[in-house]
Motif scaffolding. Sequence first.
Motif, PDB file in Angstrom:
ATOM      1  N   CYS A 311       0.817  -1.221   0.000  1.00 24.06           N
ATOM      2  CA  CYS A 311       0.000   0.000   0.000  1.00 24.06           C
ATOM      3  C   CYS A 311       0.849   1.269   0.000  1.00 24.06           C
ATOM      4  N   ARG A 313      -0.745   4.250   0.374  1.00 26.54           N
ATOM      5  CA  ARG A 313      -1.590   5.194   1.127  1.00 26.54           C
ATOM      6  C   ARG A 313      -2.198   6.289   0.246  1.00 26.54           C
ATOM      7  N   SER A 315      -5.503   6.324  -0.810  1.00 20.40           N
ATOM      8  CA  SER A 315      -6.900   6.482  -0.392  1.00 20.40           C
ATOM      9  C   SER A 315      -7.918   6.298  -1.518  1.00 20.40           C
ATOM     10  N   TYR A 336      -5.994   3.731  10.088  1.00 27.44           N
ATOM     11  CA  TYR A 336      -6.125   3.266   8.708  1.00 27.44           C
ATOM     12  C   TYR A 336      -7.556   2.799   8.459  1.00 27.44           C
TER      13      TYR A 336
END
Lengths: 471, 211
Positions: A311, A313, A315, A336
Amino acid sequence: MSRKPLPMFPQAAKTALTDMQLRRNLGKATTTIRAKRGKVVGEMPDWEELRAAGSAIKATTMRHLDEYLTQLEAAVTQAGGQVHWARDAAEANDIITRLVQAQGATQVVKVKSLTTDEIHLNDALAQVGVNAIETDLAELIIQLAGERSSHILVPAIHKNRSEIRDLFRRTIARGEDLTDEPTMLAAVARRYLRAQFLAAEVAISGANFAVAETGTICVLESEGNGRMCLTLPKTLITVMGIEKVIPTFRDFEVFLQLLPRSSTGERMNPYTSLWTGVTPGDGPQNFHLVLLDNGRTNVLADEVGRQTLHCIRCSACLNICPVYQRTGGHAYGSVYPGPIGAILTPQLLGLDRAKTLPYASTLCGACYEVCPVKINIPDVLLHLRGEIGAHAGPFNSEAMAMRQLAGIFAHPQRYERAQRLARRGQRLVQHDGVIDHLPGMLGGWTIARDLPNIPQQSFREWWRARQKAAE
Amino acid sequence: MAENAKNAILRRIRAAVAAAPATAPIPRDYAQRDTRDRGAILADLVDRLEDYKARVTRTTLARLPDAVARVCGELAITTLVTPSDLPDLWLPTTITLLRDDPPLSLAQLDGSEGVITGCEVAIAQTGTIILTCGVGQGRRLISLVPDRHLCVVRASQVVGILPEGIAQIMDQPTRPMTLIAGPSATSDIELSRVEGVHGPRTLYVLLVEDD
């Protein structure tokens, strides 16, 4: 660190769903960012090739993580930085607080960092009398309000402009009269934070990427608070999860295309900073890199779950998720949230502490489709659900009920007898034409969904009647 | 003695991946070069810069000092911060210069009207300018603290897509670098975009075509 389990998702979600402002703001935010992402991803004819490369780079990194981290440490040290290793949050916080105290600082400026939220660094600093100032606008807003983030990219999205105006008036604007224009509110934050930047001795940041071969660290941002923190203070402390390392400088050509388009829906975010150790005459002259495990090696050990560490990050999975879009981030009870949180949090904390999170999903698979590094989130969710089931043992109520059902489903006579029984009994649990509240243990199933009525005639009954009539 | 954190983490990683399968080579089938002609690439850069609220003016090397003077007039700038090695030929005589040599103080930078720098490379597809603290770019602070940034981009420094831009900076990877796409911005309040938070609130690009 507390070993308390997180709040149960279904209950937390129920509370969140009654917050109309949260639902309105989140609905608008997720829809808007999703549309922007769709547009700029659509501009890229080679998007699928970039995803494939991003996924493969991450898989290779994880397979040889020990070598890349050792290489990173050597490169950073060679460039004049110092590298620290932390097994868990307590160890990381201890390292960082000691570094801050060694500079004699009582105040630090911070670049938005989920990793520092994960380890509750601000609390640890406060305990030794160090004031940590969040400099990202949204992070500053929730810090001043004493609230928690509701979205990893836009953490204060649950707040309206008038609330932010009132908050600023009470705090950083010291009673000054303000309008609720975002331009004015941003200007107030600029004025307040500029004084903090110019006076800061120590900054703390996270990292989006760290290059093993060169020791180069990379931070992406929009406002310029990152550049300020990474350039002005004498000392810079960067905290990163061990999974953020990438093998080569060239790999930026993949990730700097994937991340901004997936995250803010921009072709490129306004500012990206790259630095390597210490540069004489430019920027901080003391640089510390803290490499954090905190459960990541447990994730790495799981054959199916280890892809969670790919990941970056962005979103995108939050914005596309029908569950997240309605409940928002608070319901997930962790830094998270969303689909990635539903698989990352239980693996980082241990399944026993977050066992409802893998169920916070409809398994629709949209998160997998938008993931820039192709993390198969539905696969990992199912895998974790399986682990939870296996962990519960053969005598838990769900397993016993399933065995009973299996017995009923295996024999036509038993199945039809059960159907007739349910048809007669269903009147007790029907409401507005659906079954919305099953009794006893089965009630868990209807917390968040309705069951259609059991029809007056089953297919087999209809077929038998039809055959009879034809005779 | 207890095992130190580094050894413990490395040991845990090795145990975690010991049974993992070997990984396949990384497929780099994405675009590596922009095959469009120069005119289209330059037009794309201007379009993308303007889309992200940078202001752009196109000029030639001979007319660059006039263009700088005009932009300064537009922004009411009378004094400009410059890196110590910015070519004199770029600058009009009408503007007072604050050269970063010896290094300017924070207060001087904070109180300044604007800064002018060159750049290392610009990427058309993403509207990105890369500063590497190379010639004519100065240290990171001088393009950060002043409220207006005038950035001179030579047409020959413009590449089409991001992999070409990374290739240009790969030989000096340890220099501090900043990739800039438009002025500083935030969308943190109800997702309304506000240009200008901490970095320069105005980014003015002077695109210089070769004579």
